[in-house]
Design a protein around this motif. Structure first.
Motif, PDB file in Angstrom:
ATOM      1  N   ALA A  83       0.841  -1.204   0.000  1.00  8.77           N
ATOM      2  CA  ALA A  83       0.000   0.000   0.000  1.00  8.77           C
ATOM      3  C   ALA A  83       0.869   1.245   0.000  1.00  8.77           C
ATOM      4  O   ALA A  83       1.787   1.382   0.813  1.00  8.77           O
ATOM      5  N   GLY A  84       0.598   2.166  -0.925  1.00  4.47           N
ATOM      6  CA  GLY A  84       1.364   3.399  -1.028  1.00  4.47           C
ATOM      7  C   GLY A  84       2.606   3.289  -1.887  1.00  4.47           C
ATOM      8  O   GLY A  84       3.252   4.298  -2.159  1.00  4.47           O
ATOM      9  N   ARG A  85       2.925   2.095  -2.340  1.00  5.54           N
ATOM     10  CA  ARG A  85       4.108   1.906  -3.182  1.00  5.54           C
ATOM     11  C   ARG A  85       3.692   1.846  -4.653  1.00  5.54           C
ATOM     12  O   ARG A  85       2.562   1.475  -4.984  1.00  5.54           O
ATOM     13  N   THR A  86       4.596   2.209  -5.533  1.00 10.13           N
ATOM     14  CA  THR A  86       4.321   2.102  -6.962  1.00 10.13           C
ATOM     15  C   THR A  86       4.583   0.672  -7.413  1.00 10.13           C
ATOM     16  O   THR A  86       5.306  -0.090  -6.739  1.00 10.13           O
ATOM     17  N   LEU A  87       4.035   0.313  -8.561  1.00 11.56           N
ATOM     18  CA  LEU A  87       4.258  -1.035  -9.084  1.00 11.56           C
ATOM     19  C   LEU A  87       5.731  -1.273  -9.384  1.00 11.56           C
ATOM     20  O   LEU A  87       6.220  -2.395  -9.280  1.00 11.56           O
ATOM     21  N   ALA A  88       6.448  -0.213  -9.761  1.00 13.60           N
ATOM     22  CA  ALA A  88       7.877  -0.345 -10.051  1.00 13.60           C
ATOM     23  C   ALA A  88       8.661  -0.743  -8.807  1.00 13.60           C
ATOM     24  O   ALA A  88       9.754  -1.310  -8.910  1.00 13.60           O
ATOM     25  N   GLU A  89       8.098  -0.453  -7.646  1.00 14.53           N
ATOM     26  CA  GLU A  89       8.782  -0.753  -6.394  1.00 14.53           C
ATOM     27  C   GLU A  89       8.480  -2.159  -5.880  1.00 14.53           C
ATOM     28  O   GLU A  89       9.059  -2.584  -4.878  1.00 14.53           O
ATOM     29  N   ILE A  90       7.578  -2.853  -6.555  1.00 14.22           N
ATOM     30  CA  ILE A  90       7.204  -4.203  -6.129  1.00 14.22           C
ATOM     31  C   ILE A  90       8.089  -5.222  -6.841  1.00 14.22           C
ATOM     32  O   ILE A  90       8.197  -5.218  -8.072  1.00 14.22           O
ATOM     33  N   THR A  91       8.706  -6.094  -6.075  1.00 15.85           N
ATOM     34  CA  THR A  91       9.526  -7.162  -6.662  1.00 15.85           C
ATOM     35  C   THR A  91       8.660  -8.407  -6.845  1.00 15.85           C
ATOM     36  O   THR A  91       8.204  -9.006  -5.869  1.00 15.85           O
ATOM     37  N   LEU A  92       8.421  -8.756  -8.094  1.00  9.19           N
ATOM     38  CA  LEU A  92       7.573  -9.900  -8.409  1.00  9.19           C
ATOM     39  C   LEU A  92       8.421 -11.141  -8.631  1.00  9.19           C
ATOM     40  O   LEU A  92       9.563 -11.049  -9.088  1.00  9.19           O
ATOM     41  N   PRO A  93       7.853 -12.308  -8.360  1.00 10.40           N
ATOM     42  CA  PRO A  93       8.572 -13.542  -8.679  1.00 10.40           C
ATOM     43  C   PRO A  93       8.829 -13.640 -10.173  1.00 10.40           C
ATOM     44  O   PRO A  93       8.114 -13.034 -10.988  1.00 10.40           O
ATOM     45  N   ALA A  94       9.848 -14.387 -10.556  1.00 11.50           N
ATOM     46  CA  ALA A  94      10.172 -14.560 -11.977  1.00 11.50           C
ATOM     47  C   ALA A  94       8.975 -15.139 -12.729  1.00 11.50           C
ATOM     48  O   ALA A  94       8.227 -15.959 -12.198  1.00 11.50           O
TER      49      ALA A  94
END
Length: 218
Positions: free
Chosen positions: A162-173
């Motif tokens: 919450a409050g973070r941009t999608l660019a800041e989210i580390t997604l699994p490969a």
């Protein structure tokens, strides 16, 4: 698969978005012209304004060639009429209908053309699984040939995303975000989009588990 969805409320738009993300040919109908206008540019589906209880409109929406019809309006009477027309007049192979009032559940069966009756409280993912069924046209939420899953996760005030941009989210490969649903509206995800409590995300992955997706956002 060619899918026709009647009802462009929150549920109908979510189903349309998931089906479209799985590369299906989707048509979404709603009687509210304004609602259809709102969705233009937000959904990669064919949008039609009109009453899905009208056989002429269903024919215009290509019901004759549909593999699946989902009656997802907020009115049980309409959903029954749509289901009956889909099955009896247009011979649609699979028809699913939303049951808004549990007292009406007994009506939603083969006599009204309903193959799958789905209570309104059923989670989105389960609803789509039941609606599409075990046909070989698509295994929507587990595309067996491609090994792809569609996973739903929601952002709460306690979510670390919450409050973070999608660019800041580390997604699994091997994982991408298909859509962000905010205030009932599907949105194309962009790196600068900042997640808010109440957002719902549909995530497509060929490797990650539901627990791994949950961990990335929660």
């Amino acid at each position: 698969m060619k899918a026709l969805i009647a009802g462009a409320g929150r549920l109908g738009t979510q189903i349309a978005q998931v089906l479209a993300a799985a590369r299906n040919d989707v048509t979404l109908i709603d009687v509210d012209d304004g609602r259809i206008a709102e969705l233009k540019g937000h959904l990669a589906v064919r949008l039609i304004a009109g009453d899905a209880c009208d056989p002429t409109l269903l024919e215009h929406a290509n019901a004759l060639t549909a593999d699946l019809v989902i009656a997802a309006t907020g009115n049980d009477e309409d959903n029954l009429v749509i289901s009956l027309l889909a099955k009896r007049q247009f011979a649609v192979p699979r028809v699913a209908a939303r049951v808004n009032d549990a007292d009406n559940s007994w009506l939603f069966d083969g006599r009204w053309g309903v193959d799958t009756a789905v209570p309104v409280a059923t989670p989105l993912i389960s609803l789509i699984e039941e609606a599409t069924g075990a046909t070989d046209t698509v295994a929507l939420l587990r595309l067996s040939k491609a090994g792809v899953d569609v996973i739903e996760t929601a952002i709460t005030p306690q979510s670390r995303a919450a409050g973070r941009t999608l660019a800041e989210i580390t997604l699994p490969a091997g994982t991408v975000i298909a859509t962000v649903i905010r205030d009932g509206q599907p949105n194309v995800p962009t790196p600068e989009m900042r997640l808010q409590p109440g957002d719902e995300l549909l995530v497509v992955s060929h490797a990650a588990t539901g627990q791994e997706i949950h961990a990335a956002f929660q």
